[in-house]
Design an enzyme around this catalytic site. Structure first.
Site, PDB file in Angstrom:
ATOM      1  CG  ASP A 102      -5.257   4.498   6.975  1.00 39.23           C
ATOM      2  OD1 ASP A 102      -4.093   4.186   7.340  1.00 39.23           O
ATOM      3  OD2 ASP A 102      -5.797   4.002   5.967  1.00 39.23           O
TER       4      ASP A 102
ATOM      5  CB  SER B  81      -0.936   0.023   1.211  1.00 39.11           C
ATOM      6  OG  SER B  81      -0.190  -0.126   2.398  1.00 39.11           O
TER       7      SER B  81
ATOM      8  CG  HIS C 187      -1.841   3.172   4.911  1.00 31.61           C
ATOM      9  ND1 HIS C 187      -3.001   2.545   5.281  1.00 31.61           N
ATOM     10  CD2 HIS C 187      -1.104   2.265   4.229  1.00 31.61           C
ATOM     11  CE1 HIS C 187      -2.986   1.293   4.830  1.00 31.61           C
ATOM     12  NE2 HIS C 187      -1.853   1.098   4.196  1.00 31.61           N
TER      13      HIS C 187
END
Ligand SMILES: *[C@@H]1O[C@H](CO)[C@@H](O)[C@H](O)[C@H]1NC(C)=O
Ligand SMILES: *[C@@H]1O[C@H](CO)[C@@H](O)[C@H](O)[C@H]1NC(C)=O
Ligand SMILES: *[C@@H]1O[C@H](CO)[C@@H](O)[C@H](O)[C@H]1NC(C)=O
Ligand SMILES: *[C@@H]1O[C@H](CO)[C@@H](O)[C@H](O)[C@H]1NC(C)=O
Ligand SMILES: *[C@@H]1O[C@H](CO)[C@@H](O)[C@H](O)[C@H]1NC(C)=O
Length: 366
Positions: A336, A46, A339
């Site tokens: 978040d 990610s 991340h």
């Protein structure tokens, strides 16, 4: 007799010198003015996924194609796990390449000459990491081979070979191999030397790309994983403590990665790499946010409960609809539960490019 003979070797030396200095200049010239900019091929998780997971059968756990993801820069959700751009976007920008689309996006072949992005949120180096929900590294390599075949068809064999050997290959991988041990219920036994298996699988991929002609590689080490809001929340014994077990695994990984890269450089002719110290960089910002123009190092911008460590950002995940969203993401280290914000990614990319890891040099010379 002696005099003329001694003249000959020195004359030869001058000739050798002239020849060497000419070829040296020729090399320098070739280095600074390549016909084509070095392409960029992006692999991993990610940290680098710009939306490949929008196109696979997965769950919202591994997707970020809903508001407020993307709210800062793009003003719409792209699939990136951030409020804006990612490290890989900024690296492409520094290299004077366009933003590279997800490999799975229709029409992405138009940018294959400049590179491709194969990364998938949730992916690990091991096939079993979040198996079935992500594009694993093995498949990412397969997708790269499809690009290689496409290029070979479009360019001559030698031109495509040149493109691939002048290209830069960057990886962000490993985090999920360790995270998955803590966030799923499966009581997977962490085998001793689990990190050797993880780094070993990454090595296999790198060696495959090397065999195909890749020479220039960029890596990130892992941060203290236990200090991600999503794991920090699992430390019930301390108000602000990290989950030590997770950080300890990441540390073992980093040692192994460091050693394997040195080994590969010794063993593989022409293998060139940069390793960015993501750990130090993240740690600094978590502990001293104000030094970096930030206000909050531990609490995420988007999520729920302690540290906003419940991964509910956007309200579309199995943990429920409720989530909080901060006013100004650029004041936070974490976007978040797992991340970082665009601000941090931008700062890190700048360090990668100009700092000791010198990613810039990968794009300049073969
Ligand atoms: C996607 O995955 C779900 C759950 O694993 C499955 O039920 C469904 O059939 C899959 N859909 C496709 C199009 O493969
Ligand atoms: C994990 O286990 C807990 C407690 O046994 C249960 O409440 C929860 O639903 C499980 N979660 C998953 C994803 O299976
Ligand atoms: C990854 O490591 C496991 C265990 O060593 C091995 O079985 C598997 O084949 C490896 N996969 C790759 C792609 O190297
Ligand atoms: C929780 O944090 C405290 C303080 O940093 C630390 O001493 C402790 O080992 C942590 N507990 C776990 C389970 O990681
Ligand atoms: C990160 O760096 C710090 C300071 O050097 C070290 O104590 C820590 O163990 C490192 N963490 C990882 C995951 O390597």
């Amino acid at each position: 007799m002696a005099k003329p003979l001694s003249a000959h070797p020195s004359f030869t030396l001058v000739l050798i010198f002239l020849y060497l200095s000419c070829s040296f200049h020729f090399h320098i010239g070739e280095c600074h003015k390549p016909k084509r900019k070095a392409a960029l091929f992006i692999f991993g998780d990610s940290l680098f996924d710009v939306g490949n997971n929008n196109y696979i059968n997965t769950t919202t756990l591994d997707q970020a194609n809903f508001w407020p993801y993307g709210e800062t820069y793009f003003k719409f959700p792209t699939g990136r796990f951030s409020d804006g751009r990612l490290i890989s976007d900024f690296i492409a920008e520094y290299a004077k390449l366009p933003l590279l689309p997800p490999f799975l996006q229709l029409g992405s072949q138009h940018s294959y000459y400049k590179g491709a992005n194969f990364a998938s949120a949730g992916a690990g180096a091991l096939v079993q990491t979040f198996e079935g929900s992500v594009i694993n590294m093995k498949t990412q390599l397969k997708n790269f081979k499809k690009v290689k075949t496409w290029l070979k068809k479009k360019l001559s064999k030698s031109k495509s070979q040149k493109l691939l050997s002048n290209a830069v290959y960057i990886f962000s991988i490993g985090t999920n191999d360790y995270l998955s041990l803590f966030v799923t219920n499966s009581s997977v036994q962490v085998s001793p030397q689990y990190e050797k298996m993880v780094v070993g699988n990454l090595t296999t991929i790198v060696k495959e790309i090397y065999k195909i002609g890749g020479r220039k590689f960029g890596f990130l080490n892992l941060g203290d994983l236990g200090c991600l809001p999503g794991l920090r929340i699992l430390n019930s014994s301390s108000k602000n403590g990290c989950l030590e077990k997770a950080s300890a695994l990441a540390k073992l990984h980093n040692v192994e990665l460091y050693n394997i890269l040195l080994k590969m450089k010794k063993q593989m002719k022409g293998f060139k790499y940069s390793l960015y110290d993501f750990n130090s960089s993240l740690r600094e910002r978590i502990n001293h946010p104000s030094k970096y123009g930030l206000k909050e190092g531990k609490i995420a911008c988007c999520g729920r409960e302690k540290f906003r460590g419940i991964h509910s950002c956007g309200g579309k995940r199995p943990v429920g609809h409720e989530f909080e969203l901060c006013q100004n993401p650029s004041m936070h280290v974490f976007w978040d539960s797992y991340h970082l914000t665009e601000t941090i990614y931008q700062q890190m990319a700048a360090e990668m490019w100009n700092g000791p890891s010198n990613f810039k040099s990968l794009f300049q010379c073969l």
